[in-house]
Design an enzyme around this catalytic site. Sequence first.
Site, PDB file in Angstrom:
ATOM      1  N   SER A  96       0.815  -1.209   0.000  1.00 59.35           N
ATOM      2  CA  SER A  96       0.000   0.000   0.000  1.00 59.35           C
ATOM      3  C   SER A  96       0.851   1.263   0.000  1.00 59.35           C
ATOM      4  O   SER A  96       1.549   1.542  -0.961  1.00 59.35           O
ATOM      5  CB  SER A  96      -0.971  -0.043   1.187  1.00 59.35           C
ATOM      6  OG  SER A  96      -1.890   1.011   1.157  1.00 59.35           O
ATOM      7  N   ASP A 238      -2.044   6.144  -3.438  1.00 60.02           N
ATOM      8  CA  ASP A 238      -0.975   5.405  -2.786  1.00 60.02           C
ATOM      9  C   ASP A 238      -0.534   4.268  -3.712  1.00 60.02           C
ATOM     10  O   ASP A 238      -0.930   4.226  -4.875  1.00 60.02           O
ATOM     11  CB  ASP A 238      -1.450   4.878  -1.428  1.00 60.02           C
ATOM     12  CG  ASP A 238      -2.683   3.986  -1.539  1.00 60.02           C
ATOM     13  OD1 ASP A 238      -3.396   4.064  -2.568  1.00 60.02           O
ATOM     14  OD2 ASP A 238      -2.945   3.201  -0.611  1.00 60.02           O
ATOM     15  N   ASP A 240      -1.196   1.073  -4.092  1.00 63.07           N
ATOM     16  CA  ASP A 240      -2.162   0.160  -4.699  1.00 63.07           C
ATOM     17  C   ASP A 240      -3.464   0.853  -5.088  1.00 63.07           C
ATOM     18  O   ASP A 240      -4.435   0.190  -5.455  1.00 63.07           O
ATOM     19  CB  ASP A 240      -2.448  -1.027  -3.780  1.00 63.07           C
ATOM     20  CG  ASP A 240      -3.118  -0.633  -2.467  1.00 63.07           C
ATOM     21  OD1 ASP A 240      -2.967   0.536  -2.055  1.00 63.07           O
ATOM     22  OD2 ASP A 240      -3.786  -1.491  -1.860  1.00 63.07           O
ATOM     23  N   ASP A 242      -5.937   2.310  -3.641  1.00 64.93           N
ATOM     24  CA  ASP A 242      -7.235   2.202  -2.965  1.00 64.93           C
ATOM     25  C   ASP A 242      -7.557   3.463  -2.175  1.00 64.93           C
ATOM     26  O   ASP A 242      -8.590   3.539  -1.517  1.00 64.93           O
ATOM     27  CB  ASP A 242      -7.288   0.956  -2.073  1.00 64.93           C
ATOM     28  CG  ASP A 242      -6.353   1.006  -0.876  1.00 64.93           C
ATOM     29  OD1 ASP A 242      -5.470   1.887  -0.832  1.00 64.93           O
ATOM     30  OD2 ASP A 242      -6.489   0.131   0.019  1.00 64.93           O
TER      31      ASP A 242
END
Length: 450
Positions: A96, A238, A240, A242
């Site tokens: 992340s 960020d 990833d 999400d």
Amino acid sequence: MNSFGSSGIRGVALQELAPADTLDIAQAAGGVFRERNGRVAVGRDSRETGEMMVNAAASGLASVGCHIDCLGVVPTPSLQAYCERRGVPGVMITASHNPPQFNGIKLIGDDGVELTRETLDRVEAYLAEEPELTTWDRTGDVRTVESANQDYQTQLLDAVDRERIADADLTVALDPGHGAGSLTSPKLFGELGCTVKTINAQPDGRFPGRDPEPVADNLTDLGQLVRATDADLGIAHDGDADRAIFFDETGSFVEGDAALAALTAAQIESGETVVSAVNASQRLVDVTSEQDASLELTPIGSTYLITAIRQLQTDGESVSIAGEGNGGIIYPGYRIARDGAYTAARLCELVAETPLSELVESYDGYANVRHNISYDDDSEREAMIAAIEDTAENAGADVDTTDGYRLDYGDAWVLARPSGTEPVVRVYAEARTQKRANTLADEMVDAIES
């Protein structure tokens, strides 16, 4: 190796999280997944160690009889959309927002939602036992899936008001931070009818342009891009993708808590419940009160928010939005999952009518501070927690222990808690003035460091 924290397992690759660890975790997850489905989707973000960890995960899953769909480099929301669409569980290799040397693992159910705490506990139980390996002639096969990102974009585009956004002729400055969102968000906002200007938009696991965490100090170049291109807003992800963090049309950083408050105000109706974490801003408290809605607080981390949303829905409560001030926002009617691109598209719907600076103006007037204090071992961690507890007992404030210690002074609050994903203690403070917020945070930091 760390156990499952508030958002999966993370650690420094090859030190705290080795390929052997990933294989063990995949075997344990496969023990749970094969009870309902023999196929598992595996994806990763852009990190240098991602492919290595995917291979380890695939080997672990195949060794317990699971078949594997390898999606390649995808945002976590893309893998979740695939899991929901195909009815298969998933393993996401991502750290992340953590620095490049980290990697991690998130486990996704066959409904596209992160596993609940209860299911994660079952995986932990399998992890503590010897894996139930299959026989040589029943090992799982591996197939490559190349359409996951395109299918995710198509589904997302159908879930927002494309016409409203396109008619506004917005210019969007976009910083995917060299993460997995580099493969999806530029094209997605172009298809929404926006003029897209990008920075750090090439997948690169070394993250040369900026650190993956989308905080103000890492995003100065995006603010400059907004101003240079006369963009209507700036969007940062960020690693990833999400999460989404924003800049307004003046190139000013928008606090994540202010963006969450504005999106919540536009979404909720009277009688609904909003779910957030114990570090929720007073902004969100005010919005839910004004809308005659309820606010449910949980420990920090998406796992806890998701578990609370599901429980509230089971109890007959309506939850139309949830999230934290770090840019991780959930629209349960869309999917019980954080999705940075979907969140940004929903904000574009609002910016199509009102400049972002005006949308968040009502939620100014709060100052926020955050510090991270590292520790080296469990004994140091326990000493820090003891110092926090002692400070709380003598603070003369209302204390909430939902997650760590939140000290509420009426006009301001400070929260100290160990991170669920990193060897750090986090300190948060909020007040009406920067001086007051700094004082509360500094006093807590001094107590912990002493």
